[in-house]
Write a protein that holds these residues in place. Structure first.
Motif, PDB file in Angstrom:
ATOM      1  N   TYR A 182       0.855  -1.179   0.000  1.00  0.00           N
ATOM      2  CA  TYR A 182       0.000   0.000   0.000  1.00  0.00           C
ATOM      3  C   TYR A 182       0.896   1.236   0.000  1.00  0.00           C
ATOM      4  O   TYR A 182       1.912   1.289   0.703  1.00  0.00           O
ATOM      5  CB  TYR A 182      -0.921   0.026   1.222  1.00  0.00           C
ATOM      6  CG  TYR A 182      -2.034  -0.991   1.135  1.00  0.00           C
ATOM      7  CD1 TYR A 182      -3.191  -0.708   0.412  1.00  0.00           C
ATOM      8  CD2 TYR A 182      -1.925  -2.229   1.784  1.00  0.00           C
ATOM      9  CE1 TYR A 182      -4.217  -1.641   0.327  1.00  0.00           C
ATOM     10  CE2 TYR A 182      -2.936  -3.163   1.703  1.00  0.00           C
ATOM     11  CZ  TYR A 182      -4.083  -2.866   0.972  1.00  0.00           C
ATOM     12  OH  TYR A 182      -5.096  -3.795   0.874  1.00  0.00           O
ATOM     13  N   MET A 183       0.509   2.216  -0.806  1.00  0.00           N
ATOM     14  CA  MET A 183       1.301   3.433  -0.965  1.00  0.00           C
ATOM     15  C   MET A 183       0.528   4.645  -0.443  1.00  0.00           C
ATOM     16  O   MET A 183      -0.702   4.711  -0.560  1.00  0.00           O
ATOM     17  CB  MET A 183       1.644   3.658  -2.443  1.00  0.00           C
ATOM     18  CG  MET A 183       2.303   2.473  -3.137  1.00  0.00           C
ATOM     19  SD  MET A 183       3.960   2.143  -2.509  1.00  0.00           S
ATOM     20  CE  MET A 183       4.813   3.627  -3.075  1.00  0.00           C
ATOM     21  N   PHE A 184       1.249   5.603   0.118  1.00  0.00           N
ATOM     22  CA  PHE A 184       0.663   6.866   0.561  1.00  0.00           C
ATOM     23  C   PHE A 184       1.045   7.951  -0.441  1.00  0.00           C
ATOM     24  O   PHE A 184       2.200   8.041  -0.865  1.00  0.00           O
ATOM     25  CB  PHE A 184       1.184   7.229   1.951  1.00  0.00           C
ATOM     26  CG  PHE A 184       0.804   8.615   2.398  1.00  0.00           C
ATOM     27  CD1 PHE A 184      -0.500   8.908   2.756  1.00  0.00           C
ATOM     28  CD2 PHE A 184       1.751   9.634   2.449  1.00  0.00           C
ATOM     29  CE1 PHE A 184      -0.858  10.185   3.162  1.00  0.00           C
ATOM     30  CE2 PHE A 184       1.410  10.910   2.849  1.00  0.00           C
ATOM     31  CZ  PHE A 184       0.098  11.197   3.214  1.00  0.00           C
ATOM     32  N   ARG A 185       0.084   8.798  -0.813  1.00  0.00           N
ATOM     33  CA  ARG A 185       0.310   9.831  -1.832  1.00  0.00           C
ATOM     34  C   ARG A 185       1.090  11.023  -1.241  1.00  0.00           C
ATOM     35  O   ARG A 185       0.581  12.140  -1.139  1.00  0.00           O
ATOM     36  CB  ARG A 185      -1.035  10.296  -2.401  1.00  0.00           C
ATOM     37  CG  ARG A 185      -1.834   9.180  -3.060  1.00  0.00           C
ATOM     38  CD  ARG A 185      -3.096   9.717  -3.711  1.00  0.00           C
ATOM     39  NE  ARG A 185      -4.014   8.658  -4.069  1.00  0.00           N
ATOM     40  CZ  ARG A 185      -3.944   7.927  -5.191  1.00  0.00           C
ATOM     41  NH1 ARG A 185      -2.970   8.167  -6.055  1.00  0.00           N
ATOM     42  NH2 ARG A 185      -4.823   6.968  -5.431  1.00  0.00           N
ATOM     43  N   LEU A 186       2.319  10.757  -0.863  1.00  0.00           N
ATOM     44  CA  LEU A 186       3.167  11.795  -0.280  1.00  0.00           C
ATOM     45  C   LEU A 186       3.383  12.961  -1.239  1.00  0.00           C
ATOM     46  O   LEU A 186       3.446  14.118  -0.825  1.00  0.00           O
ATOM     47  CB  LEU A 186       4.522  11.180   0.122  1.00  0.00           C
ATOM     48  CG  LEU A 186       5.542  12.099   0.784  1.00  0.00           C
ATOM     49  CD1 LEU A 186       5.020  12.611   2.123  1.00  0.00           C
ATOM     50  CD2 LEU A 186       6.872  11.368   0.978  1.00  0.00           C
ATOM     51  N   SER A 187       3.482  12.635  -2.535  1.00  0.00           N
ATOM     52  CA  SER A 187       3.765  13.671  -3.539  1.00  0.00           C
ATOM     53  C   SER A 187       2.707  14.775  -3.544  1.00  0.00           C
ATOM     54  O   SER A 187       3.006  15.928  -3.870  1.00  0.00           O
ATOM     55  CB  SER A 187       3.865  13.040  -4.931  1.00  0.00           C
ATOM     56  OG  SER A 187       2.695  12.292  -5.234  1.00  0.00           O
ATOM     57  N   GLN A 188       1.481  14.437  -3.161  1.00  0.00           N
ATOM     58  CA  GLN A 188       0.410  15.432  -3.164  1.00  0.00           C
ATOM     59  C   GLN A 188       0.553  16.471  -2.049  1.00  0.00           C
ATOM     60  O   GLN A 188      -0.093  17.520  -2.088  1.00  0.00           O
ATOM     61  CB  GLN A 188      -0.952  14.747  -3.025  1.00  0.00           C
ATOM     62  CG  GLN A 188      -1.370  13.943  -4.244  1.00  0.00           C
ATOM     63  CD  GLN A 188      -2.807  13.447  -4.132  1.00  0.00           C
ATOM     64  OE1 GLN A 188      -3.474  13.647  -3.111  1.00  0.00           O
ATOM     65  NE2 GLN A 188      -3.292  12.799  -5.190  1.00  0.00           N
ATOM     66  N   PHE A 189       1.395  16.157  -1.064  1.00  0.00           N
ATOM     67  CA  PHE A 189       1.497  17.043   0.105  1.00  0.00           C
ATOM     68  C   PHE A 189       2.825  17.795   0.161  1.00  0.00           C
ATOM     69  O   PHE A 189       3.142  18.415   1.174  1.00  0.00           O
ATOM     70  CB  PHE A 189       1.292  16.226   1.390  1.00  0.00           C
ATOM     71  CG  PHE A 189      -0.103  15.689   1.525  1.00  0.00           C
ATOM     72  CD1 PHE A 189      -1.097  16.447   2.122  1.00  0.00           C
ATOM     73  CD2 PHE A 189      -0.431  14.450   0.996  1.00  0.00           C
ATOM     74  CE1 PHE A 189      -2.389  15.971   2.211  1.00  0.00           C
ATOM     75  CE2 PHE A 189      -1.726  13.964   1.089  1.00  0.00           C
ATOM     76  CZ  PHE A 189      -2.710  14.728   1.699  1.00  0.00           C
ATOM     77  N   GLN A 190       3.590  17.734  -0.921  1.00  0.00           N
ATOM     78  CA  GLN A 190       4.901  18.379  -0.929  1.00  0.00           C
ATOM     79  C   GLN A 190       4.808  19.881  -0.643  1.00  0.00           C
ATOM     80  O   GLN A 190       5.539  20.399   0.208  1.00  0.00           O
ATOM     81  CB  GLN A 190       5.592  18.140  -2.278  1.00  0.00           C
ATOM     82  CG  GLN A 190       6.948  18.835  -2.372  1.00  0.00           C
ATOM     83  CD  GLN A 190       7.923  18.060  -3.223  1.00  0.00           C
ATOM     84  OE1 GLN A 190       7.613  16.994  -3.733  1.00  0.00           O
ATOM     85  NE2 GLN A 190       9.119  18.576  -3.357  1.00  0.00           N
ATOM     86  N   ASP A 191       3.939  20.592  -1.337  1.00  0.00           N
ATOM     87  CA  ASP A 191       3.820  22.037  -1.143  1.00  0.00           C
ATOM     88  C   ASP A 191       3.361  22.380   0.272  1.00  0.00           C
ATOM     89  O   ASP A 191       3.837  23.345   0.881  1.00  0.00           O
ATOM     90  CB  ASP A 191       2.838  22.634  -2.152  1.00  0.00           C
ATOM     91  CG  ASP A 191       3.390  22.607  -3.568  1.00  0.00           C
ATOM     92  OD1 ASP A 191       4.621  22.480  -3.723  1.00  0.00           O
ATOM     93  OD2 ASP A 191       2.587  22.696  -4.523  1.00  0.00           O
ATOM     94  N   ASP A 192       2.447  21.574   0.798  1.00  0.00           N
ATOM     95  CA  ASP A 192       1.912  21.852   2.132  1.00  0.00           C
ATOM     96  C   ASP A 192       2.947  21.593   3.228  1.00  0.00           C
ATOM     97  O   ASP A 192       3.044  22.366   4.182  1.00  0.00           O
ATOM     98  CB  ASP A 192       0.677  20.995   2.362  1.00  0.00           C
ATOM     99  CG  ASP A 192      -0.353  21.219   1.268  1.00  0.00           C
ATOM    100  OD1 ASP A 192      -1.011  22.262   1.300  1.00  0.00           O
ATOM    101  OD2 ASP A 192      -0.445  20.363   0.368  1.00  0.00           O
ATOM    102  N   VAL A 193       3.717  20.529   3.071  1.00  0.00           N
ATOM    103  CA  VAL A 193       4.784  20.251   4.039  1.00  0.00           C
ATOM    104  C   VAL A 193       5.842  21.350   3.964  1.00  0.00           C
ATOM    105  O   VAL A 193       6.351  21.828   4.993  1.00  0.00           O
ATOM    106  CB  VAL A 193       5.414  18.862   3.782  1.00  0.00           C
ATOM    107  CG1 VAL A 193       6.651  18.661   4.659  1.00  0.00           C
ATOM    108  CG2 VAL A 193       4.386  17.760   4.055  1.00  0.00           C
ATOM    109  N   GLN A 194       6.169  21.765   2.743  1.00  0.00           N
ATOM    110  CA  GLN A 194       7.156  22.832   2.560  1.00  0.00           C
ATOM    111  C   GLN A 194       6.671  24.126   3.234  1.00  0.00           C
ATOM    112  O   GLN A 194       7.449  24.820   3.893  1.00  0.00           O
ATOM    113  CB  GLN A 194       7.384  23.057   1.073  1.00  0.00           C
ATOM    114  CG  GLN A 194       8.618  23.880   0.748  1.00  0.00           C
ATOM    115  CD  GLN A 194       8.905  23.854  -0.747  1.00  0.00           C
ATOM    116  OE1 GLN A 194       7.999  23.975  -1.573  1.00  0.00           O
ATOM    117  NE2 GLN A 194      10.157  23.690  -1.100  1.00  0.00           N
TER     118      GLN A 194
END
Length: 583
Positions: A182-194
């Motif tokens: 199972y994968m988590f869509r980390l790429s979608q949260f890059q801007d928000d984490v930044q």
């Protein structure tokens, strides 16, 4: 993009100012605790103790515990030839015992094998899945068993001789792994984490904020959040899919929620954490994965990560292979647990690795705790100078003369005037070494004043004309001891408790606001701290016993010196024989 939502969530998070929730990492039970683990715990404990002193109206909560799932735990239990559950129980208990001995006042000690934690993890998984942030996919990559993580090519070093790849950061070997996870869509949260990382004072020290921003300047790949159960069976199963277990880091990070009772509504009273204490080796997991997981679940990320560096031993990295891992229990036999606690906070700085050395520990503890602090209390309490055994009130007619005529008295006054403000600033930034610097400087000024005032030349009976001046000198000295004792409570709670007990300072008069009551503020004669107060006869004036080099030298060091002496003697004998044969 969810940046506007991030701001809203953060606004909700800081709304509850009556709570101050602090966490340590939960410590992996693949090995016994060492001083690096204790260092994380004493930072968090000292921070919380200060918050309680400074803000008695605030609810301060400290959580620590142990991380007990994953391949390394399976391997460690197998190596010890005990069932995995029993192994976890035994090692977790050792952490609890060490923290208890070190005076870590935690409100919760959580274990990831507890049912309450498993329920929280399952609920969090459902939350991510229902929001569409988890999907199933075939996955392949370089996996590091020791670090429990997949690594990209840029994070690896290839040994050309053996053909083995190693993690650049940890140095541990990796292996190529292909599996369906199972994968988590980390790429979608890059801007928000930044956006979160860029917030003022979010990541401290600032060097670690830069490290995270450098990582975030490159595209983030989605991250695998499960493992095949046939490979990692000692883990929490994925809800509704027994063929997979939950990635140990996702499991472990959720402890900060499960400790508060998540998913029950009670957790909201303390969420988000005001500060999370972590070591630099787990920065990526707490500085990228963790805020992304939280934002995906609709929760506020922590208000601050305080990142600390590691400890070397005599300039070398701690490792089992070097046999230089410092056991806190053994170290405490030499330095006392309170002395060890002081040394770690006194010598450690967050931005750079600290160096643990026997010589340095001996010098600091003897110089500062035994001599500067302890000896001063003994002298002020000596019956030859203080036959009535009192903590006296300064005499108003003698205090101005001392401050005017004795330069050392003026320097003492200046030092104590700055004590509260400087220590407050240093505590707010977790700069404990600077708190110690400030307090020890004030105690040096007090010792210097005591020497210059020469109270031993004034000693006589209580009716002597010198008695008021003598009592004023003792009062000023004890005021300085009391103020420094209050300031140092978060760092050395047991020693300062004994100091304040000896001075018979009521527990109700040991809070931060009582730093404003002393001869320095000229309040002692109006609404001040006290009138003449009897010292506590049941409490000793001897706070910290000097550590003797020969008696407390580590056994390994003694063996090395004995071996070296043997080599020298053998060499000397050979040289004498050679000289004799040549003649």
């Amino acid at each position: 993009m969810l940046v506007s939502k991030v701001k809203y969530i953060q606004a909700l998070g800081v709304r509850c100012s009556s709570s101050h929730y602090v966490t340590t990492p939960i410590f992996y039970v693949n090995a016994a605790p060492h001083i690096g683990h204790l260092y994380s715990a004493v930072i968090a404990d000292a921070h919380c103790r200060y918050q309680r002193l400074r803000h008695p109206e605030r609810r301060v909560r400290l959580c620590t515990g142990t991380d007990e799932h994953g391949t390394k735990i399976q391997q460690a239990a197998a190596a010890h030839k005990v069932p995995v559950g029993q192994y976890c129980d035994e090692v977790s208990a050792r952490y609890r015992d060490v923290f208890g001995a070190a005076g870590i006042e935690h409100d919760d000690f959580i274990r990831t094998t507890e049912q309450r934690h498993k329920q929280a993890v399952a609920h969090f998984w459902h939350s991510l899945q229902s929001r569409g942030h988890i999907y199933s996919a075939a996955y392949s990559g370089w996996y590091c068993v020791s670090d429990e993580t997949f690594l990209t090519e840029s994070q690896l070093r290839l040994d050309a001789t053996s053909g083995t790849r190693y993690s650049l950061e940890s140095g541990h070997p990796v292996e190529w792994t292909e599996e369906t996870n199972y994968m988590f869509r980390l790429s979608q949260f890059q801007d928000d984490v930044q956006h979160w990382v860029k917030q003022k004072a979010c990541i401290r020290p600032a060097k670690f904020q830069k490290i995270l921003l450098d990582t975030l300047s490159e595209p983030l790949p989605d991250v695998s959040v499960s493992r095949p159960a046939n490979r990692v069976h000692w883990a929490i199963p994925v809800p509704n899919d027994d063929t997979q277990t939950i990635y140990v880091w996702l499991d472990a990070l959720i402890n900060y929620l499960s400790s508060l009772g998540y998913p029950n509504e009670q957790y909201r009273a303390d969420w988000p954490p005001a500060q999370q204490i972590i070591g630099k080796d787990i920065l990526k997991f707490h500085g990228i994965y963790w805020p992304a997981f939280l934002l995906a679940a609709g929760l506020a990320p922590p208000q601050q990560l305080h990142v600390h560096s590691h400890w070397t031993v005599d300039g070398q990295k701690m490792s089992k292979s070097r046999h230089n891992v410092v056991d806190p229990v053994q170290a405490a036999q030499q330095y006392t647990m309170e002395g060890l606690r002081y040394f770690l906070l006194r010598e450690g700085v967050a931005h750079s690795d600290g160096n643990f050395s026997h010589v340095k520990a001996l010098r600091i503890l003897n110089s500062e705790l035994a001599d500067t602090l302890g000896n001063l209390l003994s002298r002020a309490c000596a019956k030859s100078l203080n036959p009535q055994q009192i903590y006296p009130e300064p005499h108003v007619e003698h205090l101005p003369h001392l401050l005017h005529d004795v330069d050392a008295a003026k320097r003492l006054q200046e030092s104590l005037l700055q004590l509260q403000g400087r220590c407050e600033q240093h505590y707010e930034g977790n700069h404990f070494h600077l708190v110690a610097d400030t307090a020890i400087a004030a105690l040096h000024a007090t010792n210097n004043f005591f020497e210059c005032a020469k109270p031993w030349e004034l000693k006589a009976g209580g009716s002597s004309p010198n008695a008021p001046r003598l009592q004023t000198i003792i009062a000023m000295t004890m005021d300085a001891l009391r103020l420094c004792g209050i300031v140092l409570q978060p760092m050395i709670p047991q020693l300062t408790s004994r100091l304040l007990d000896k001075l018979n300072v009521p527990t109700s008069q040991r809070s931060w606001r009582h730093l404003q009551e002393s001869f320095v503020m000229a309040t002692a004669s109006s609404d001040g701290v006290h009138k003449n107060r009897q010292l506590d006869e049941q409490s000793s004036a001897h706070l910290f016993q000097r550590i003797l080099e020969q008696q407390n030298k580590p056994a390994e060091q003694q063996q090395q010196q004995q071996s070296l002496s043997h080599v020298k003697r053998t060499k000397s004998k050979k040289e004498r024989k050679t000289t004799t044969s040549m003649s």
